[in-house]
Design an enzyme around this catalytic site. Structure first.
Site, PDB file in Angstrom:
ATOM      1  N   ASN A 108      97.503  51.795  51.687  1.00 13.25           N
ATOM      2  CA  ASN A 108      97.242  53.235  51.565  1.00 13.25           C
ATOM      3  C   ASN A 108      96.667  53.737  52.872  1.00 13.25           C
ATOM      4  OD1 ASN A 108      96.825  55.802  50.286  1.00 13.25           O
ATOM      5  ND2 ASN A 108      94.647  55.309  50.087  1.00 13.25           N
ATOM      6  N   HIS A 110      94.077  56.674  54.246  1.00 12.57           N
ATOM      7  CA  HIS A 110      93.042  57.568  53.737  1.00 12.57           C
ATOM      8  C   HIS A 110      92.421  58.306  54.927  1.00 12.57           C
ATOM      9  CE1 HIS A 110      90.054  59.075  50.969  1.00 12.57           C
ATOM     10  NE2 HIS A 110      89.121  58.765  51.842  1.00 12.57           N
TER      11      HIS A 110
HETATM   12  C1  GAR Z   1      97.388  62.565  54.831  1.00 10.13           C
HETATM   13  O1  GAR Z   1      96.412  63.194  55.628  1.00 10.13           O
HETATM   14  C2  GAR Z   1      96.803  61.357  54.127  1.00 10.13           C
HETATM   15  O2  GAR Z   1      95.842  60.676  54.897  1.00 10.13           O
HETATM   16  C3  GAR Z   1      96.163  61.999  52.935  1.00 10.13           C
HETATM   17  O3  GAR Z   1      97.072  62.987  52.515  1.00 10.13           O
HETATM   18  C4  GAR Z   1      97.789  63.462  53.658  1.00 10.13           C
HETATM   19  C5  GAR Z   1      99.265  63.385  53.356  1.00 10.13           C
HETATM   20  O4  GAR Z   1     100.018  64.016  54.348  1.00 10.13           O
HETATM   21  N1  GAR Z   1      95.932  61.048  51.898  1.00 10.13           N
HETATM   22  C6  GAR Z   1      94.928  61.134  51.031  1.00 10.13           C
HETATM   23  O5  GAR Z   1      94.130  62.043  51.029  1.00 10.13           O
HETATM   24  C7  GAR Z   1      94.859  59.990  50.037  1.00 10.13           C
HETATM   25  N2  GAR Z   1      93.650  60.046  49.289  1.00 10.13           N
HETATM   26  P1  GAR Z   1     101.574  63.737  54.485  1.00 10.13           P
HETATM   27  O6  GAR Z   1     102.187  64.007  53.115  1.00 10.13           O
HETATM   28  O7  GAR Z   1     102.025  64.730  55.508  1.00 10.13           O
HETATM   29  O8  GAR Z   1     101.745  62.326  54.916  1.00 10.13           O
END
Ligand code: GAR
Length: 202
Positions: A108, A110
């Site tokens: 994952n 984060h």
């Molecule tokens: C990213 O910033 C990722 O780190 C975060 O969601 C975003 C997804 O962006 N993930 C979380 O918050 C997980 N808890 P993306 O769809 O453009 O990759």
């Protein structure tokens, strides 16, 4: 033979695109499936445009029955014959049963420097705490939310006038470097840590 990676998304999928683009040439893995928990996830079209198989398992009809939702996820992952799962902005909490089935094979990303700021609103919390740096982490997924072993981190400074949005915008391009760098090593059997910062890019 390449390892088969399923990427799970909920939104725009920019990390998914970075991962999928990285899995070419001598990379030990290939993307075999992009799976979203909503048909509205913008990343689905991006995956289709790259010629990647997509699937949707909408969580909503299952209500609070996470196990039933995950049974459908498992079916799709079985059909794709996935070896590794990359959660890439997948915003559903997974049960311990599901996580344990994939333990050691699910990553994952984060948006915080774990163990700080597990859960949501990470950038706002880093700013509110007065932190001088923030960043993102790639970790192995365990049954403890955002608590598995960290395989890589990328750091940026927090600037005095930062907002959660400006900090997120500074960190996201590093997510796109960090996650592929960690996945390549992980798929090669190397779990030593990746450390990135603006001074130390890949
Ligand atoms: C990213 O910033 C990722 O780190 C975060 O969601 C975003 C997804 O962006 N993930 C979380 O918050 C997980 N808890 P993306 O769809 O453009 O990759």
């Amino acid at each position: 033979m390449s390892l088969r990676v399923a990427i799970l998304i909920s939104g725009g999928g920019s990390n998914m695109v970075a991962l999928a683009k990285s899995m070419t040439g001598d990379h030990p893995a290939r993307t075999v499936l992009v799976l979203a928990n909503s048909a509205n996830a913008g990343g689905l079209q991006k995956a289709a445009d790259m010629g990647i198989e997509t699937a949707v398992v909408d969580h909503r009809p299952f209500g609070a029955d996470r196990a039933a939702f995950e049974a459908e996820l498992t079916k799709a992952l079985f059909v794709a014959n996935a070896d590794i799962i990359c959660l890439a902005g997948f915003m559903r909490v997974l049960t311990a049963d599901f996580v344990n089935q994939w333990q050691g094979r699910m990553l994952n990303i984060h948006p915080s420097l774990l163990p700080k700021y597990k859960g949501l609103n990470t950038h706002a919390r880093a700013i509110a705490a007065g932190d001088s740096e923030a960043g993102c982490s790639v970790h192995l997924v365990t049954a403890t939310l955002d608590g598995g072993p960290v395989l890589g981190q990328a750091r940026v400074p927090v600037l005095p006038d930062d907002t959660p949005d400006s900090l997120a915008a500074r960190i996201l391009p590093l997510e796109h470097q960090l996650y592929p760098a960690v996945l390549r090593k992980f798929a090669s059997g190397d779990e030593t840590r990746v450390n990135l910062s603006r001074a130390n890019p890949v």
